[in-house]
Motif scaffolding. Structure first.
Motif, PDB file in Angstrom:
ATOM      1  N   SER A   5       0.857  -1.187   0.000  1.00  0.00           N
ATOM      2  CA  SER A   5       0.000   0.000   0.000  1.00  0.00           C
ATOM      3  C   SER A   5       0.893   1.237   0.000  1.00  0.00           C
ATOM      4  O   SER A   5       1.827   1.326   0.799  1.00  0.00           O
ATOM      5  CB  SER A   5      -0.905   0.023   1.234  1.00  0.00           C
ATOM      6  OG  SER A   5      -1.869  -1.005   1.158  1.00  0.00           O
ATOM      7  N   VAL A   6       0.621   2.144  -0.905  1.00  0.00           N
ATOM      8  CA  VAL A   6       1.363   3.403  -0.990  1.00  0.00           C
ATOM      9  C   VAL A   6       0.398   4.518  -0.624  1.00  0.00           C
ATOM     10  O   VAL A   6      -0.671   4.657  -1.236  1.00  0.00           O
ATOM     11  CB  VAL A   6       1.950   3.627  -2.396  1.00  0.00           C
ATOM     12  CG1 VAL A   6       2.693   4.962  -2.451  1.00  0.00           C
ATOM     13  CG2 VAL A   6       2.881   2.481  -2.784  1.00  0.00           C
ATOM     14  N   ILE A   7       0.767   5.310   0.380  1.00  0.00           N
ATOM     15  CA  ILE A   7      -0.097   6.378   0.875  1.00  0.00           C
ATOM     16  C   ILE A   7       0.392   7.705   0.323  1.00  0.00           C
ATOM     17  O   ILE A   7       1.496   8.140   0.626  1.00  0.00           O
ATOM     18  CB  ILE A   7      -0.109   6.420   2.423  1.00  0.00           C
ATOM     19  CG1 ILE A   7      -0.301   5.019   3.013  1.00  0.00           C
ATOM     20  CG2 ILE A   7      -1.186   7.386   2.907  1.00  0.00           C
ATOM     21  CD1 ILE A   7      -1.538   4.290   2.549  1.00  0.00           C
ATOM     22  N   GLY A   8      -0.430   8.327  -0.508  1.00  0.00           N
ATOM     23  CA  GLY A   8      -0.046   9.566  -1.178  1.00  0.00           C
ATOM     24  C   GLY A   8       0.250   9.289  -2.638  1.00  0.00           C
ATOM     25  O   GLY A   8       1.071   8.420  -2.948  1.00  0.00           O
ATOM     26  N   HIS A  72      -7.419   3.837  -4.288  1.00  0.00           N
ATOM     27  CA  HIS A  72      -8.349   3.873  -3.150  1.00  0.00           C
ATOM     28  C   HIS A  72      -8.410   5.303  -2.613  1.00  0.00           C
ATOM     29  O   HIS A  72      -7.376   5.917  -2.359  1.00  0.00           O
ATOM     30  CB  HIS A  72      -7.885   2.947  -2.026  1.00  0.00           C
ATOM     31  CG  HIS A  72      -7.951   1.494  -2.368  1.00  0.00           C
ATOM     32  ND1 HIS A  72      -9.069   0.718  -2.158  1.00  0.00           N
ATOM     33  CD2 HIS A  72      -7.023   0.667  -2.921  1.00  0.00           C
ATOM     34  CE1 HIS A  72      -8.836  -0.523  -2.562  1.00  0.00           C
ATOM     35  NE2 HIS A  72      -7.601  -0.580  -3.025  1.00  0.00           N
ATOM     36  N   ALA A  73      -9.618   5.794  -2.408  1.00  0.00           N
ATOM     37  CA  ALA A  73      -9.802   7.151  -1.893  1.00  0.00           C
ATOM     38  C   ALA A  73      -9.975   7.191  -0.382  1.00  0.00           C
ATOM     39  O   ALA A  73     -10.162   8.260   0.194  1.00  0.00           O
ATOM     40  CB  ALA A  73     -11.000   7.809  -2.567  1.00  0.00           C
ATOM     41  N   SER A  74      -9.900   6.040   0.280  1.00  0.00           N
ATOM     42  CA  SER A  74      -9.968   6.017   1.746  1.00  0.00           C
ATOM     43  C   SER A  74      -8.921   5.057   2.294  1.00  0.00           C
ATOM     44  O   SER A  74      -8.574   4.055   1.657  1.00  0.00           O
ATOM     45  CB  SER A  74     -11.362   5.633   2.234  1.00  0.00           C
ATOM     46  OG  SER A  74     -11.739   4.372   1.744  1.00  0.00           O
ATOM     47  N   LEU A  75      -8.458   5.358   3.489  1.00  0.00           N
ATOM     48  CA  LEU A  75      -7.308   4.658   4.048  1.00  0.00           C
ATOM     49  C   LEU A  75      -7.626   3.218   4.426  1.00  0.00           C
ATOM     50  O   LEU A  75      -6.846   2.300   4.119  1.00  0.00           O
ATOM     51  CB  LEU A  75      -6.817   5.424   5.284  1.00  0.00           C
ATOM     52  CG  LEU A  75      -5.379   5.196   5.742  1.00  0.00           C
ATOM     53  CD1 LEU A  75      -4.393   5.479   4.621  1.00  0.00           C
ATOM     54  CD2 LEU A  75      -5.077   6.080   6.956  1.00  0.00           C
ATOM     55  N   GLY A  76      -8.763   2.983   5.073  1.00  0.00           N
ATOM     56  CA  GLY A  76      -9.076   1.641   5.566  1.00  0.00           C
ATOM     57  C   GLY A  76      -9.017   0.559   4.507  1.00  0.00           C
ATOM     58  O   GLY A  76      -8.213  -0.378   4.601  1.00  0.00           O
ATOM     59  N   GLU A  87       4.441   5.185   3.257  1.00  0.00           N
ATOM     60  CA  GLU A  87       3.830   6.516   3.349  1.00  0.00           C
ATOM     61  C   GLU A  87       4.666   7.511   2.551  1.00  0.00           C
ATOM     62  O   GLU A  87       5.885   7.580   2.714  1.00  0.00           O
ATOM     63  CB  GLU A  87       3.739   6.921   4.828  1.00  0.00           C
ATOM     64  CG  GLU A  87       3.398   8.373   5.074  1.00  0.00           C
ATOM     65  CD  GLU A  87       4.636   9.250   5.094  1.00  0.00           C
ATOM     66  OE1 GLU A  87       4.594  10.320   4.451  1.00  0.00           O
ATOM     67  OE2 GLU A  87       5.635   8.876   5.741  1.00  0.00           O
ATOM     68  N   ALA A  88       3.989   8.273   1.683  1.00  0.00           N
ATOM     69  CA  ALA A  88       4.681   9.259   0.845  1.00  0.00           C
ATOM     70  C   ALA A  88       3.849  10.540   0.770  1.00  0.00           C
ATOM     71  O   ALA A  88       3.553  11.041  -0.309  1.00  0.00           O
ATOM     72  CB  ALA A  88       4.932   8.687  -0.545  1.00  0.00           C
TER      73      ALA A  88
END
Length: 281
Positions: A5-8, A72-76, A87-88
């Motif tokens: 999962s890549v955040i950002g 994905h537009a939401s974190l969960g 996380e980026a």
């Protein structure tokens, strides 16, 4: 380890997602800004077209790579099956701490939580979670699909097994991992940012024009890009943030950002992304 999962989905996030997908991983790309997600997928597709044109990948491989990336537009939903979260998001400690508290609650217990931070303490970030042994720095260089280096940063509580896993993953991506201990700016930015800052001081003090300073560094030191142009590409706000981390964390005046940099950021001239910085774009 298969699910990433890549955040950002900004410049670094879409590059990280691209590379993991290119090397066979299933990737969830998470961003609460749906428009940013759409732009990221367009960017990835364009970068894959360039790779195809250069013979790095085949045309058929392009679609397979894109198919491995789920927006994905939401974190969960974006992290519930993750083996590794990268996380980026913005280079701001308070924002990152808030994100890691959420990730700690939402990601599976076995998941490693990595940050692509270029300067912020891994130890501080890890302390916001209940799994500090599984928190690590995984600092990619921009542009991610091209640059080989990954700084792998060990926080005070990072387990040896976490380091080994992330180093092995970087090698799977055909990157060169370099293990670094947790200190402000790590290695890359502790060396790079003072050079950029000194170039800004030279411009601020009228030593030479921006073009002249960059030409000296390109032709005299064999740098592919001059420090002022590089600062524009990094983002002047990001450069200022990193210099502030270095200045506060190491406590010596040599890291204090040049007033010209502070003024440009205050004026909203952040480099290439806003159309002007040391140069106009």
């Amino acid at each position: 380890m298969q699910q990433i999962s890549v955040i950002g989905s900004g410049t670094m996030g879409n590059g990280i997602a691209h590379v993991f997908a290119q090397y066979g991983f299933q990737v969830s790309l998470v961003d609460t800004d749906a428009g940013a997600l759409e732009r990221a997928l367009v960017t990835i597709a364009g970068n894959l077209d360039r790779q195809s044109g250069a013979g790095v990948i085949t045309g058929a491989a392009k679609q397979a790579i894109l198919d491995r990336i789920s927006p994905h537009a939401s974190l969960g939903p974006g992290v519930r099956e993750a083996d590794l979260v990268v996380e980026a998001i913005t280079e701001n400690e308070a924002v990152k701490l808030r994100a890691f508290r959420q990730l700690d609650q939402l990601a599976p217990q076995h998941a490693i939580l990595a940050t692509n931070t270029s300067s912020i303490s891994i130890t501080h970030i890890a302390a916001a979670t209940q799994r500090p042994d599984k928190v690590v720095g995984m600092h990619f260089m921009n542009p991610v699909p091209v640059m080989k280096l990954v700084e792998v940063i060990r926080g005070k509580a990072t387990a040896g097994s976490t380091m080994q896993t992330v180093v092995a993953l970087a090698r799977q991506l055909e990157k060169v991992p370099v293990e670094v201990n947790d200190t402000p700016g790590f290695v890359a930015n502790r060396v790079l940012m003072p050079m950029i800052n000194e170039a800004i001081f030279a411009l601020h003090e009228g030593v030479a024009t921006a073009e002249s300073i960059d030409t000296v560094m390109k032709l005299g030191m064999a740098h592919p890009m001059g420090p002022l142009q590089l600062a524009d590409f990094i983002g002047l706000d990001v450069c200022l943030s990193i210099l502030n981390v270095l200045h506060e964390g190491l406590g010596t005046p040599k890291y204090a950002p040049c007033p010209l940099l502070v003024d440009l950021v205050a004026a909203g001239k952040l480099g290439k992304k806003t159309g002007s910085g040391f140069y106009n774009y």
